[in-house]
Design a protein around this motif. Structure first.
Motif, PDB file in Angstrom:
ATOM      1  N   MET A 100       0.850  -1.195   0.000  1.00 57.01           N
ATOM      2  CA  MET A 100       0.000   0.000   0.000  1.00 57.01           C
ATOM      3  C   MET A 100       0.883   1.242   0.000  1.00 57.01           C
ATOM      4  O   MET A 100       1.911   1.284   0.684  1.00 57.01           O
ATOM      5  N   ASP A 101       0.455   2.248  -0.744  1.00 55.88           N
ATOM      6  CA  ASP A 101       1.244   3.467  -0.805  1.00 55.88           C
ATOM      7  C   ASP A 101       1.101   4.279   0.475  1.00 55.88           C
ATOM      8  O   ASP A 101       1.991   5.022   0.853  1.00 55.88           O
ATOM      9  N   ARG A 102      -0.041   4.114   1.122  1.00 57.25           N
ATOM     10  CA  ARG A 102      -0.333   4.951   2.284  1.00 57.25           C
ATOM     11  C   ARG A 102      -1.421   4.250   3.090  1.00 57.25           C
ATOM     12  O   ARG A 102      -2.196   3.458   2.528  1.00 57.25           O
ATOM     13  N   VAL A 103      -1.450   4.542   4.374  1.00 56.82           N
ATOM     14  CA  VAL A 103      -2.563   3.997   5.170  1.00 56.82           C
ATOM     15  C   VAL A 103      -3.267   5.130   5.898  1.00 56.82           C
ATOM     16  O   VAL A 103      -2.670   6.179   6.182  1.00 56.82           O
ATOM     17  N   TRP A 104      -4.518   4.912   6.165  1.00 59.49           N
ATOM     18  CA  TRP A 104      -5.341   5.877   6.906  1.00 59.49           C
ATOM     19  C   TRP A 104      -5.948   5.118   8.078  1.00 59.49           C
ATOM     20  O   TRP A 104      -6.773   4.230   7.883  1.00 59.49           O
ATOM     21  N   VAL A 105      -5.488   5.463   9.283  1.00 60.34           N
ATOM     22  CA  VAL A 105      -6.057   4.840  10.479  1.00 60.34           C
ATOM     23  C   VAL A 105      -7.069   5.817  11.056  1.00 60.34           C
ATOM     24  O   VAL A 105      -6.700   6.811  11.705  1.00 60.34           O
ATOM     25  N   ALA A 106      -8.326   5.559  10.788  1.00 56.98           N
ATOM     26  CA  ALA A 106      -9.381   6.425  11.302  1.00 56.98           C
ATOM     27  C   ALA A 106      -9.632   6.089  12.769  1.00 56.98           C
ATOM     28  O   ALA A 106      -9.199   5.042  13.262  1.00 56.98           O
ATOM     29  N   ARG A 107     -10.321   6.975  13.461  1.00 58.17           N
ATOM     30  CA  ARG A 107     -10.652   6.719  14.864  1.00 58.17           C
ATOM     31  C   ARG A 107     -11.668   5.573  14.932  1.00 58.17           C
ATOM     32  O   ARG A 107     -12.412   5.332  13.966  1.00 58.17           O
TER      33      ARG A 107
END
Lengths: 745, 212
Positions: free
Chosen positions: A54-61
């Motif tokens: 993955m190029d990037r990750v988004w860890v949402a709340r």
């Protein structure tokens, strides 16, 4: 057209019960090496966040604290004009369907489509995928108990979106229901579903605006302890199934991915377990087989042709465990301190159940009314009730002689009807289920035999006027404490080969031991401590030798007792059939088996509704398969006596806690030792009438200082006051004969 | 495995016949053969399965003495594939199913054949069922609606065209006909001539009868 599509993939947890995100990312990266892949999850503990492709990750709340409107804006911000969202989380799919399904680049089905496959799903006949029987956990307890017995206590307790617990008795069901209600809330669409044995097979499909793009079938070849796929084989769908699936997908306008989990039974019938509105975690296994469904879905959205198109490498796949480095910018948190308990962070706390509650759509699709808050009058609970019967002291067990008489009369009548000239049918009352003299005398009057498991019970039978030749001896210590019979018994069923050897010799009274002697069989596949283990060929061989010695001096009989309330009714009927096979074999090897004594305990409802009506068929079947049989004996166990008593008790304390009311009763498990083994009615006396307590969240606590002294759960108790009179039904049988002195002095 | 090696193995086992269990004229074998049917009735039917799956849970695979009687077989600690197949056939016939005997040749590695040699020799027997990289195996066939399914009672698994057993690829099969008129059986879409070794094509090559 952008040759580097930006694709957000959610659901990356990669543990023993994985989400599909990593498999989706691997599939997309193969097809679109230059795609901008963004991994999304809702907890830093989601291990797949560290997958390197993955190029990037988004860890949402976590969902429990997300402002959903703000999250929607953030999702739209991430998507911009040309982003694609592939969700791997069941409840995120639901939320996206509710809020953004009009955007075709968000690859989730509409709310209507989700409703069409909501658990437990029922599919059109054209798909030839049946739905296993199910019942809402909001149904009355006696209905649930019946459902479980009729399905041999092989039951799944399921949550509205995920989570399932296998249960095999009432206590386990109660515990599982409590746990799932804790997670999902009461009335959240929990249900019980019959287990189907067979091979587990899944369909993986993807569709775009109701058009089926591709579908493949996967058969599990290895599973984890939780039943999750660990290896599988990919194959084409049968043509007819593929066509029917395309029609169904079109009919409900499915958009996005799905996994249809099924079981194929021994007869080849397909049964649906779940329809998951997302890719399965094994999706990359299909990609390895040359069927890259995530890429096909992206192509359908964007028109982009995969840059690389790998051929099938294998039609089968396995999983392995890999250690990979973590992302530099996402270090791993510690395992949370958990007091004295060992740290357990394997669960990945993204707050899905909270999301379900916030979405407000966990209500049942099962069509049941919400629980009532006003109970119905139940005049049959305590027949003949009048104010004069109100006890001066409680707890008090009230014997219901008319109920006992009706039960015994019905049993004797059914046996008479089922009897044939060549094969008599008789009922035998087990003394241990209620040795009160009134019942034993009723049994004698109506021609029932008695079953004794000790010489003390034999004495009780003799005191009730029953002759030894109407007594059957059973159990592992039937001569304890000392032989007390003046003559031969009707039957003796030995529990061990040691005991059997005794009967080759003379009886204490000089004549034959009994009219019939034979083994109690421990049938293969039954988990019992009793009887001769005929599943062991050596034991069976020695049994044949002993019966050969006995046959010239005694008629030979066979007994099999196993509680149908534990085995389930179909399971018990199977055991009956198996017992005939053993009778037939013993007849062939030893000589004529003339008696078959079956039983072991039925729920009173099964006894009345099923067994009594089945006696005639049983006699016909037994006579046809074992022509030497002259007597078929049924021992109903608790079925005859369970309903012959009720327990009356008064409320001694009312305890209000968050949103509900519990009460303490002056009865206890000392008076109701089987309080939680099966459901029973709980009623209150109001204005001289017995009113059923309706479902709710309250608990009736017993008076003892024992943690397990619980008399009733899930009841609405808010109207109760100290001093109110309660009634617990079905307090005869073992609740009477096994009651004990405790906490009284 | 080279084709000539497979043909050589098929020649070695050209006259092989499915194993059968013998009956003593005394009571012992009547008890044993009757017991296994009654036990199957109790176990397998309860599970809703077509085949006697429980044999594999009851007996470990290993050397068995031949010739073998029923009374001896039920007391043995280990069964070879011939006992498993003979018992499976006996039970399926007792259930009224249309059973067939089926022989197989599996591919084996040198380490496997060495291990098997040790296992058999420790029991005082000669592993005559291996030949080079080939191993002889016995399984069961079940015909329903004109279609043959092949079930391996030793492993309690089904063998499908193009697939291997858990241990090894199945290179060749030989199905024994139910009667003189049965010349061919349909193995889940693949026609197998009866009474001859047929290459399965599991590891490549063309499916068809093996020349002698």
């Amino acid at each position: 057209m952008n040759a580097s599509p930006r694709i957000l993939v959610s659901g990356l947890y990669s543990g023993p019960n994985p989400s599909p995100g990593v498999g989706v990312v691997r599939s997309l990266r193969e097809a679109f090496p230059h795609a901008d892949l963004v991994g999304v999850d809702y907890s830093p503990r989601s291990t797949g966040l560290h997958w390197p492709e993955m190029d990037r990750v988004w860890v949402a709340r976590p969902w429990s604290e997300l402002n959903l409107a703000e999250h929607q804006r953030q999702v739209q911000g991430e998507l911009r004009e040309d982003g694609i969202w592939i969700s791997g989380l069941d409840l995120e799919v639901q939320w996206l369907a509710n809020t953004m399904a009009q955007n075709p680049r968000i690859l989730v089905p509409s709310t209507e489509a989700l409703n069409a496959i909501r658990k437990p799903p029922t599919l059109p006949d054209s798909l030839a995928i049946a739905t296993p029987d199910y019942l809402s956990l909001d149904a009355p307890d006696n209905s649930l108990f019946r459902f479980c017995r009729r399905h041999d206590w092989r039951i799944w307790v399921k949550g509205p979106y995920y989570e399932a617990r296998f249960v095999s008795d009432w206590r386990q069901l109660q515990a599982a229901r409590g746990e799932l209600q804790e997670t999902w809330g009461a009335g959240a669409g929990l249900f019980a579903q019959a287990h189907v044995a067979g091979h587990e097979v899944s369909i993986l499909l993807c569709a775009f605006s109701g058009r089926l793009i591709d579908a493949v079938m996967m058969t599990k070849r290895e599973v984890t302890a939780e039943g999750k796929t660990w290896a599988g084989a990919i194959a084409e769908l049968p043509v007819a199934l593929s066509a029917a699936l395309a029609d169904f997908v079109a009919a409900i306008g499915w958009h996005g991915a799905a996994e249809v989990e099924m079981v194929v039974d021994a007869a080849g019938r397909r049964w649906i377990i779940e329809w998951n509105p997302r890719f399965p975690a094994w999706v990359y296994g299909a990609t390895l087989a040359g069927r890259n469904l995530p890429a096909k879905l992206v192509t359908a959205v964007t028109g982009l042709v995969p840059e690389t198109s790998k051929l099938a490498r294998s039609t089968q796949f396995v999983r392995v465990v890999l250690e990979i480095p973590t992302r530099r910018d996402h270090s791993l948190p510690d395992i949370p301190e958990d007091g004295p308990n060992p740290g357990q962070s394997a669960k990945h706390p993204s707050g899905m159940p909270e999301l379900a509650r916030r979405l407000g759509n966990t209500s049942s699709r099962l069509g049941l009314s919400p629980p009532l808050h006003q109970g119905d009058e139940d005049p049959d609970a305590v027949p003949g009730w009048g104010p004069e019967m109100e006890p001066a002291a409680t707890p008090c067990r009230l014997f219901l002689p008319e109920v006992a008489r009706r039960a015994i009369t019905a049993a004797a009548g059914a046996a008479n009807c089922a009897s044939r000239p060549a094969l008599g049918v008789r009922i035998v009352l087990s003394i241990k289920t209620d040795p009160r003299p009134e019942i034993l005398e009723m049994a004698r009057e109506h021609g029932l035999m008695l079953e004794a498991i000790s010489q003390l019970e034999v004495s009780a039978a003799l005191r009730a006027g029953v002759e030894p030749h109407d007594v059957i001896l059973n159990g592992p210590a039937k001569w304890w404490p000392t032989p007390s019979s003046p003559g031969a018994f009707k039957g003796i069923f030995f529990d061990s080969l040691n005991e059997a050897a005794m009967y080759v010799g003379d009886s204490p009274w000089g004549g034959p031991w009994a009219g019939v002697i034979g083994p109690r069989l421990r049938l293969p596949g039954t988990n019992s401590r009793f009887g001769i283990d005929v599943g062991d060929p050596d034991v069976f061989g020695r049994l044949v030798d002993i019966l050969t010695d006995l046959k010239d001096r005694q008629d030979i009989g066979v007994q099999f007792h196993f509680a149908s309330s534990a085995a389930g009714l179909p399971g018990w009927f199977h055991l009956f059939s198996a017992s005939l096979a053993w009778c037939s074999l013993l007849t062939e090897l030893v000589g004529p088996v003339t008696w078959l004594d079956v039983g072991g305990g039925y729920d009173p409802e099964d006894w009345n509704d099923e067994i009594l009506g089945w006696l005639t068929e049983a006699a016909q079947t037994a006579a046809a398969r074992v022509p030497s049989l002259r007597q078929l004996v049924l021992e109903p166990g608790k079925a005859l006596t369970q309903r012959t008593s009720v327990l009356l008790s008064r409320v001694v304390d009312v305890r209000r806690r968050e949103g509900t009311v519990d009460v303490v009763a002056d009865a206890s498990i000392a008076e109701l030792p089987h309080a939680t083994a099966f459901p029973r009615k709980a009623l209150r006396l109001r204005d001289g009438a017995w009113i059923s307590l309706v479902p709710g969240a309250g608990t009736i606590l017993g008076r003892l200082c024992m943690e397990n002294d619980i008399l009733g759960r899930n009841l609405h108790l808010a109207d109760l006051r100290v001093g109110d009179l309660l009634c617990f039904t079905d307090a005869g049988a073992y609740d009477r004969s096994m009651a004990y002195e405790f906490g009284r002095a | 495995m080279l084709d000539e090696d497979l043909i050589a193995a098929a020649n070695v086992w050209r006259a092989a016949h499915p194993s059968g269990l013998l009956m003593h004229s005394a009571m012992c074998c009547r008890v044993a053969a009757g017991w296994i049917v009654a036990n199957d009735r109790s176990l397998a039917e309860a599970a809703g399965t077509i085949v006697p799956w429980w044999l594999r849970h009851w007996k470990h695979w290993g050397p068995s003495p031949w010739p073998l009687h029923w009374c001896e077989a039920v007391r043995l600690g280990t069964w070879d594939c011939g006992v498993f197949a003979a018992a499976g056939d006996h039970l399926m016939r007792a259930r009224g199913l249309d059973s067939r005997r089926v022989l197989a040749i599996e591919e084996a590695t040198p380490t496997e054949t060495q291990q098997w040699r040790h296992l058999w020799e420790a029991a005082g027997r000669e592993p005559t069922w291996t030949h080079g990289a080939a191993a002889y195996h016995e399984v069961c066939g079940l015909v329903s609606d004109g279609v043959l399914s092949i079930w391996d009672p030793t492993e309690a698994v089904w063998i499908r065209p193009g697939e291997s057993l858990p241990q090894a690829p199945v290179l060749a099969l030989k199905v024994f006909a139910a009667n003189d008129q049965e010349l061919m059986v349909n193995w889940q879409g693949v026609n197998l001539p009866c009474g001859v070794w047929v290459r399965t094509g599991a590891t490549g090559g063309v499916m068809g009868p093996l020349g002698s």
